[in-house]
Scaffold this motif. Structure first.
Motif, PDB file in Angstrom:
ATOM      1  N   PHE A 301      13.959 -18.452   1.012  1.00 29.57           N
ATOM      2  CA  PHE A 301      13.972 -17.865   2.338  1.00 29.57           C
ATOM      3  C   PHE A 301      12.268 -17.799   2.579  1.00 29.57           C
ATOM      4  CE2 PHE A 301      18.237 -16.740   0.851  1.00 29.57           C
ATOM      5  CZ  PHE A 301      19.066 -16.872   1.817  1.00 29.57           C
ATOM      6  N   ASP A 302      11.902 -18.178   3.723  1.00 34.33           N
ATOM      7  CA  ASP A 302      10.428 -17.923   4.010  1.00 34.33           C
ATOM      8  C   ASP A 302      10.295 -16.860   4.522  1.00 34.33           C
ATOM      9  OD1 ASP A 302      11.308 -18.282   6.564  1.00 34.33           O
ATOM     10  OD2 ASP A 302      10.626 -20.420   6.691  1.00 34.33           O
ATOM     11  N   GLU A 303       9.184 -16.535   4.891  1.00 33.59           N
ATOM     12  CA  GLU A 303       8.692 -15.070   5.481  1.00 33.59           C
ATOM     13  C   GLU A 303       9.290 -14.990   6.759  1.00 33.59           C
ATOM     14  OE1 GLU A 303       5.046 -17.988   6.488  1.00 33.59           O
ATOM     15  OE2 GLU A 303       6.659 -17.668   4.941  1.00 33.59           O
ATOM     16  N   PRO A 318      24.436 -32.914  -3.659  1.00 28.06           N
ATOM     17  CA  PRO A 318      23.845 -31.643  -2.663  1.00 28.06           C
ATOM     18  C   PRO A 318      23.708 -31.891  -1.331  1.00 28.06           C
ATOM     19  CG  PRO A 318      22.645 -31.812  -4.795  1.00 28.06           C
ATOM     20  CD  PRO A 318      23.575 -32.986  -4.880  1.00 28.06           C
ATOM     21  N   ILE A 319      23.999 -31.079  -0.614  1.00 29.91           N
ATOM     22  CA  ILE A 319      23.581 -31.315   0.973  1.00 29.91           C
ATOM     23  C   ILE A 319      22.253 -30.449   1.218  1.00 29.91           C
ATOM     24  CG2 ILE A 319      24.621 -30.828   3.414  1.00 29.91           C
ATOM     25  CD1 ILE A 319      27.445 -30.945   2.035  1.00 29.91           C
ATOM     26  N   HIS A 320      21.464 -30.961   1.945  1.00 28.84           N
ATOM     27  CA  HIS A 320      20.120 -30.339   2.291  1.00 28.84           C
ATOM     28  C   HIS A 320      20.447 -29.374   3.459  1.00 28.84           C
ATOM     29  CE1 HIS A 320      15.943 -28.983   2.596  1.00 28.84           C
ATOM     30  NE2 HIS A 320      16.115 -29.369   4.049  1.00 28.84           N
ATOM     31  N   LEU A 321      20.158 -28.192   3.416  1.00 25.15           N
ATOM     32  CA  LEU A 321      20.484 -27.128   4.464  1.00 25.15           C
ATOM     33  C   LEU A 321      19.365 -26.455   5.081  1.00 25.15           C
ATOM     34  CD1 LEU A 321      22.771 -25.647   5.961  1.00 25.15           C
ATOM     35  CD2 LEU A 321      22.830 -23.952   4.259  1.00 25.15           C
ATOM     36  N   VAL A 322      19.008 -26.237   6.221  1.00 27.27           N
ATOM     37  CA  VAL A 322      18.140 -25.220   6.568  1.00 27.27           C
ATOM     38  C   VAL A 322      18.757 -24.258   7.669  1.00 27.27           C
ATOM     39  CG1 VAL A 322      16.055 -24.952   8.145  1.00 27.27           C
ATOM     40  CG2 VAL A 322      16.391 -27.006   6.685  1.00 27.27           C
ATOM     41  N   GLU A 323      18.790 -23.027   7.360  1.00 28.35           N
ATOM     42  CA  GLU A 323      19.689 -22.143   8.001  1.00 28.35           C
ATOM     43  C   GLU A 323      18.735 -20.928   8.442  1.00 28.35           C
ATOM     44  OE1 GLU A 323      22.592 -20.713  10.226  1.00 28.35           O
ATOM     45  OE2 GLU A 323      22.936 -22.300   8.745  1.00 28.35           O
ATOM     46  N   SER A 324      18.483 -20.689   9.759  1.00 25.72           N
ATOM     47  CA  SER A 324      17.370 -19.591  10.201  1.00 25.72           C
ATOM     48  C   SER A 324      18.326 -18.349  10.345  1.00 25.72           C
ATOM     49  CB  SER A 324      16.924 -20.039  11.459  1.00 25.72           C
ATOM     50  OG  SER A 324      17.899 -20.058  12.485  1.00 25.72           O
ATOM     51  N   TRP A 325      17.455 -17.254  10.297  1.00 25.73           N
ATOM     52  CA  TRP A 325      17.986 -15.895  10.505  1.00 25.73           C
ATOM     53  C   TRP A 325      17.646 -15.392  11.900  1.00 25.73           C
ATOM     54  CZ3 TRP A 325      14.920 -10.586   9.876  1.00 25.73           C
ATOM     55  CH2 TRP A 325      15.835  -9.657   9.833  1.00 25.73           C
ATOM     56  N   PRO A 326      19.157 -15.442  12.530  1.00 23.93           N
ATOM     57  CA  PRO A 326      18.762 -15.200  13.835  1.00 23.93           C
ATOM     58  C   PRO A 326      18.220 -13.963  14.410  1.00 23.93           C
ATOM     59  CG  PRO A 326      21.319 -15.663  13.486  1.00 23.93           C
ATOM     60  CD  PRO A 326      20.552 -15.594  11.984  1.00 23.93           C
ATOM     61  N   ALA A 327      18.181 -12.960  13.648  1.00 26.49           N
ATOM     62  CA  ALA A 327      17.748 -11.720  13.935  1.00 26.49           C
ATOM     63  C   ALA A 327      16.185 -11.409  13.774  1.00 26.49           C
ATOM     64  CB  ALA A 327      18.416 -10.320  13.229  1.00 26.49           C
ATOM     65  N   LYS A 332       7.957 -12.236  11.541  1.00 24.85           N
ATOM     66  CA  LYS A 332       8.230 -12.238   9.986  1.00 24.85           C
ATOM     67  C   LYS A 332       8.683 -11.067   9.393  1.00 24.85           C
ATOM     68  CE  LYS A 332       3.584 -14.663   8.893  1.00 24.85           C
ATOM     69  NZ  LYS A 332       2.469 -14.692   8.186  1.00 24.85           N
ATOM     70  N   THR A 333       9.407 -11.199   8.348  1.00 26.76           N
ATOM     71  CA  THR A 333      10.188 -10.062   7.801  1.00 26.76           C
ATOM     72  C   THR A 333       9.327  -9.160   7.047  1.00 26.76           C
ATOM     73  OG1 THR A 333      10.591 -11.391   5.829  1.00 26.76           O
ATOM     74  CG2 THR A 333      12.554 -11.432   7.686  1.00 26.76           C
ATOM     75  N   ASN A 334       9.959  -8.188   6.796  1.00 30.33           N
ATOM     76  CA  ASN A 334       8.943  -6.977   6.148  1.00 30.33           C
ATOM     77  C   ASN A 334       9.169  -7.387   4.772  1.00 30.33           C
ATOM     78  OD1 ASN A 334       8.104  -4.927   8.410  1.00 30.33           O
ATOM     79  ND2 ASN A 334      10.295  -5.218   8.701  1.00 30.33           N
ATOM     80  N   GLU A 437      15.251   2.442   0.570  1.00 30.53           N
ATOM     81  CA  GLU A 437      15.944   1.840   1.740  1.00 30.53           C
ATOM     82  C   GLU A 437      14.980   1.910   2.980  1.00 30.53           C
ATOM     83  OE1 GLU A 437      19.903   3.621   2.243  1.00 30.53           O
ATOM     84  OE2 GLU A 437      20.551   2.805   0.326  1.00 30.53           O
ATOM     85  N   ASN A 438      13.868   1.078   2.853  1.00 29.88           N
ATOM     86  CA  ASN A 438      13.036   1.234   4.121  1.00 29.88           C
ATOM     87  C   ASN A 438      13.014  -0.181   4.628  1.00 29.88           C
ATOM     88  OD1 ASN A 438      11.850  -0.866   2.329  1.00 29.88           O
ATOM     89  ND2 ASN A 438      10.340   0.388   1.611  1.00 29.88           N
ATOM     90  N   ALA A 439      12.266  -0.306   5.453  1.00 31.29           N
ATOM     91  CA  ALA A 439      12.224  -1.534   6.370  1.00 31.29           C
ATOM     92  C   ALA A 439      12.424  -2.759   5.855  1.00 31.29           C
ATOM     93  CB  ALA A 439      11.247  -1.593   7.520  1.00 31.29           C
ATOM     94  N   ALA A 440      11.713  -3.040   4.617  1.00 27.88           N
ATOM     95  CA  ALA A 440      11.844  -4.194   3.800  1.00 27.88           C
ATOM     96  C   ALA A 440      13.066  -4.304   3.216  1.00 27.88           C
ATOM     97  CB  ALA A 440      10.683  -4.022   2.823  1.00 27.88           C
ATOM     98  N   TYR A 441      13.725  -3.322   2.655  1.00 25.06           N
ATOM     99  CA  TYR A 441      14.954  -3.375   2.057  1.00 25.06           C
ATOM    100  C   TYR A 441      15.933  -3.819   3.277  1.00 25.06           C
ATOM    101  CZ  TYR A 441      19.303  -1.993  -0.393  1.00 25.06           C
ATOM    102  OH  TYR A 441      20.380  -2.200  -0.886  1.00 25.06           O
TER     103      TYR A 441
END
Length: 962
Positions: A301-303, A318-327, A332-334, A437-441
């Motif tokens: 998972f990227d940033e 194997p099937i190549h898969l790219v799946e984004s995080w809708p939220a 960038k994620t914390n 359990e902060n924003a990063a978690y």
């Protein structure tokens, strides 16, 4: 105590000590626990500490020496090591050991100073209970420290000297320490005068050779023993205890990606039956385990929370898969980027690509060790991966809709890899109870939850093309599994039916009922003829009576015929039974022939048999042969052309059999006179019948072969052979498992029995003075002592059965064996009315060997003999130990062993004894063969009961008489 307040439990404390060893650049850290003495040692081969490091760093509570922005310099990186990201930063983790025991001896040696003029060993004694005294300050606590030039100076006298220094400090504190606390500390200090070298010289890290640190905790808390030796965790497959579950997989061995997981961890429990590594890394997940899964997912998972990787369904490409995080909404994620790899196994074997053995093995391991583990810099973050920590809420979602939310936490294993550079926001709690359990978690878990839901929709539970392919493959596997199961069920039913028929036919023959039926048919025919002559004077009816009775005999023989099922493998027991049946069938044919001769006399006693009768018999047999030939022709025509050569060979053999039979008939008929008037001349009819029976059997075998060729192709015999091998292996595995369980049970019982005996012995010794002065108590103690002596005697019988007590062979005499047997069975001899006799020749025998080999053999033979001789209907049974120049003999006067069982009694799993396991004689043969001896059943017509001979094969020079 800060250490105790910050650490969640003993497993967490041990994990924290392991992390400190990692921080110290150790390659190995090992714990050893001795329940008998309540001593725990933890040793590592890390950088160790000098005197200054120990006093200024380790003994300073709350030091920030490991923090990234620390004002203190970090320890130098040893030569040949990469820089390790330090696991601890708060200076509290080092005190985790305080939660394990009330006092600790610490021994450390700086690795960088080994072999130099500054090389020294630092030893200190910490009494943690003093820190708990209210009102005392750190200045009031004395920590004795010694600086040694060599590790050999560390002995029990030095430990006693350190303890004495603490004694004196307590005296100086006077009333500032309460009486109860003072007595507690004094009691704890009394266990200290031990020799530390015993614990420091164990296998593993060695301070005598290298640098490192060792902790010796004595006595350890009662909680430690209960946690370490607690029973298996039933929620995790009933094999792994909570302690093991917490510490297994300390380093990342799952993915093979981490370059930092170069710390080997061990925790050895020194139990009564020997040491065992509770966290053996070989039993944890390895990269090759992904090869025995149904589905694998690997990527990163990227940033921004977008997954990029590969998905393999049922081991496909194997099937190549790219799946984004809708939220993420473009931000960038914390939590930062991280890697993931996991394998998944279907919940039912019918939908899995794994064979039965692999599926059972993986299911068992998943129940014990399944879960998604999290590793920071190659070191596990607790408690993630434990079955009671479903931090991704897989099971919670499945309770809502198991079809839609495909993944189950109990069917998955794998690792999530983070590091200190890319994931600083994921911060562990001070007590190592997971992440804050902060924003990063929250971002971290949300990314993973969303990914698993979308992955299930794309490939397993949705309506996409990929999920349709999954359903097709799963259905194909289910159909194949169902077909295979049905075939196996059909084979099992055929095997069971055949085994039941075998048993029925053999019992019918061995009981004498078959021969009795033949005799009755002949006798009834004789009586019928005599009755006809006396009533009507009709001597011409003999031929009719003979023909009718002969037909009955023919039906009897046909009813005894049994065809082996085509393409069905038989167990070793069934193969042996079938061989016995073949011999019995030949004997049955002879019985029928004798009966037929007697019937022939009915038609020749008063008048001769016409050659026409013989010709009629020949004609009938020829017709039967032609019919068989025609059946073979029809069977041949239906065989596939690819196997025509095998069928042709079979057909040629059948034709040859028919021609040979016809030639035999011509030869016999050409030598016949015109009239046959004597019983002697009727032997020609016997020849015809015997020839016909032989040829008929051959033709039936040929028809059986053709049926096999038609239905199973030329590989059928290979398949059947493979089935039989599998059946044999299954029986062996089941037998070995049962033996292992029995051995463990006996070992536990023996250990517990020994502990109880020690307690009883001590109690009786203390009670004896009171009994002598108390008349009413004396008879009670006397009875208890007698019963105890009886139990103690049985306990001592276990001693010669333990091979580890006899490293070399010893002289064993027949007298010793007889006394051992008498000691084990004397009560059963009385109870079952069995007389035990020992010949002088047996008493005089002697040889060299292991008691653990020979004593169990005699115990098993005598046990079996008692079981069979005790059924002598009130008559006293006799068991005899005898010997001659060839070996030792064990004889009994029981019912003996049936002929068909004589080759089978040494096979594992075979037993005619009610409730028998069929393991004793098999094990006896294996035990003796291991030491160059053999056991065999001796039999002759004069033998009564059973007689077993035990004799040497390769140890001829080690036997003889005293």
């Amino acid at each position: 105590m800060l250490g105790r307040q910050q650490i969640a439990g003993i497993p967490t404390a041990v994990s924290e000590i392991f992390k400190n060893a990692y921080d110290a650049y150790a390659t190995t850290v090992r714990g050893d626990y001795f329940p008998a003495t309540r001593v725990l040692t933890v040793r590592d081969d890390g950088v160790g500490m000098s005197f200054d490091d120990f006093t200024s760093r380790w003994l300073t509570i709350g030091t920030d020496s490991k923090a990234r922005d620390s004002t203190r310099p970090l320890p130098s990186v040893p030569s040949g090591f990469k820089i390790r990201r330090q696991m601890g930063e708060k200076g509290i983790g080092r005190l985790a050991i305080a939660s394990i025991g009330s006092q600790m001896l610490i021994v450390t040696r700086a690795r960088e100073k080994v072999g130099t003029a500054e090389d020294e060993v630092v030893v200190a004694l910490l009494q943690w209970s003093i820190f708990e005294v209210p009102g005392l300050t750190l200045d009031d606590v004395v920590i004795p420290i010694r600086r040694l030039k060599d590790i050999s100076e560390l002995n029990s006298s030095l430990v006693a000297e350190l303890a004495e220094e603490i004694y004196e400090s307590i005296d100086q504190l006077g009333t500032r320490i309460g009486t109860d606390r003072r007595l507690q500390i004094m009691e704890e200090l009394r266990v200290l005068p031990f020799d530390p070298s015993r614990f420091l010289s164990l296998n593993g890290p060695s301070l005598a050779r290298n640098g490192g640190t060792a902790f010796i905790v004595a006595p350890a808390n009662d909680d430690l023993e209960s946690v370490i030796t607690s029973g298996p965790d039933k929620e995790n497959g009933g094999i792994v205890s909570p302690f093991q579950r917490f510490l297994m997989g300390f380093s990342n061995t799952i993915t093979g990606n981490s370059e930092d997981s170069d710390l080997v961890t061990e925790f050895i429990l020194h139990a009564q039956d020997g040491p065992v590594d509770l966290i053996d890394p070989a039993s944890f997940w390895r990269p090759e385990d992904f090869e025995t899964t149904d589905h694998t997912v690997e990527g990163q998972f990227d940033e921004y929370g977008t997954f990029s990787g590969r998905v393999s369904i049922y081991g496909s490409e194997p099937i190549h898969l790219v799946e984004s995080w809708p939220a993420n909404r473009g931000a960038k994620t914390n939590c930062g980027p991280f890697r993931i790899k996991f394998g998944y196994v279907q919940g039912e074997q019918s939908g899995s690509r794994l064979n039965a053995e692999d599926f059972a093995l993986m299911t068992s391991r998943l129940q014990r060790l399944g879960g998604l583990y999290i590793y920071r810099d190659g070191i596990r973050v607790l408690p993630y991966g434990n079955s009671d920590t479903d931090y991704l809420e897989m099971e919670q979602r499945r309770t809502k809709n198991a079809g839609r939310y495909y993944f189950s936490y109990r069917r998955i294993f794998g690792a999530i890899e983070i590091d200190s550079i890319n994931n600083p926001g994921l911060q562990e709690k001070a007590g190592r109870e997971g992440f804050r359990e902060n924003a990063a978690y929250r971002d971290f878990t949300d990314v993973l939850k969303g990914f698993l839901v979308q992955l299930a929709a794309n490939f397993f539970s949705g309506k996409t093309q990929d999920s349709e392919e999954f359903r097709r493959q799963r259905q194909r596997l289910k159909d194949r599994f169902t077909a295979r199961s049905e075939a196996e069920d059909e084979e099992r039913r055929a095997r069971e039916a055949f085994a039941a028929s075998l048993e029925s036919q053999l019992s019918e023959f061995e009981s004498g009922r078959f021969a009795a039926l033949v005799t009755r048919v002949v006798e009834e025919a004789v009586v019928e003829k005599q009755k006809t002559i006396s009533q009507r004077g009709d001597s011409e009816s003999g031929e009719l009576i003979r023909t009718r009775a002969a037909g009955v005999l023919n039906e009897l023989m046909q009813s005894f015929d049994l065809t082996r099922p085509t393409g069905v493998g038989l167990t070793a027991v069934q193969e042996r039974e079938y061989a016995s049946y073949i011999r019995a069938r030949a004997q049955a044919a002879e019985i029928i022939e004798r009966g037929a001769r007697q019937l022939d006399l009915l038609a020749t006693s008063e008048r001769s048999v016409s050659i026409d009768s013989l010709s009629d018999q020949r004609l009938r047999i020829e017709r039967a042969g032609q019919a068989g030939h025609q059946d073979l022709q029809e069977a041949y025509k239906s065989v596939d052309s690819a196997i025509a050569l095998a069928a042709q060979n079979t057909l040629d053999a059948a034709q040859q059999e028919v021609r040979a039979f016809s030639d035999a008939l011509d030869r016999i008929a050409s030598n016949l006179p015109d009239r046959i008037s004597t019983a002697k001349e009727l032997r020609t009819l016997d020849e015809i019948r015997i020839e016909a029976a032989l040829r008929r059997g051959n033709l039936q075998d040929l028809l059986h072969l053709l049926a096999a060729v038609e239905t199973g192709s030329s590989s059928l015999s290979d398949k059947t052979s493979l089935q039989e091998q599998i059946l044999d292996l299954q029986e062996q595995v089941e037998g070995n498992l049962e033996l292992m369980q029995l051995g463990q049970a006996v070992q536990i019982v023996s250990h517990e029995f020994e502990a109880s005996i020690r307690t009883v012995r001590s109690g009786l010794q203390k009670l004896s003075p009171w009994a002598r002065s108390t008349p009413r108590l004396e008879p009670i103690v006397r009875d208890l002592r007698a019963s105890f002596a009886h139990l103690d005697g049985y306990l001592r019988l276990f001693t010669p059965l333990q091979r580890r007590l006899y490293r070399q062979k010893v002289v064993i005499t027949g007298s010793q064996i007889s006394e051992f047997v008498r000691g084990v069975f004397f009560e059963r001899f009385e109870r079952h009315n069995v007389r035990f006799e020992v010949a002088e020749s047996f008493l005089n025998w002697q040889f060299r060997g292991f008691p653990s080999t020979f004593y169990p053999v005699f115990v098993n033979l005598i046990d079996n003999a008692i079981a069979w001789t005790s059924n002598n209907h009130g008559r006293t049974g006799v068991i005899l130990l005898d010997a001659d120049e060839d070996g030792l003999l064990v004889c009994d006067d029981g019912p003996g062993i049936r002929p068909r069982d004589r080759d089978a009694i040494f096979e594992r799993g075979f037993s005619r004894r009610r409730g028998g396991r069929g393991l004793g004689l098999s094990l006896s043969r294996e035990l003796l063969a291991r030491d160059g001896w053999e056991i065999e059943l001796e039999f002759d017509e004069a033998t009564v009961g059973a007689k077993f001979r035990i004799r040497p094969t390769a140890l001829q020079n080690e036997m003889g008489t005293a």
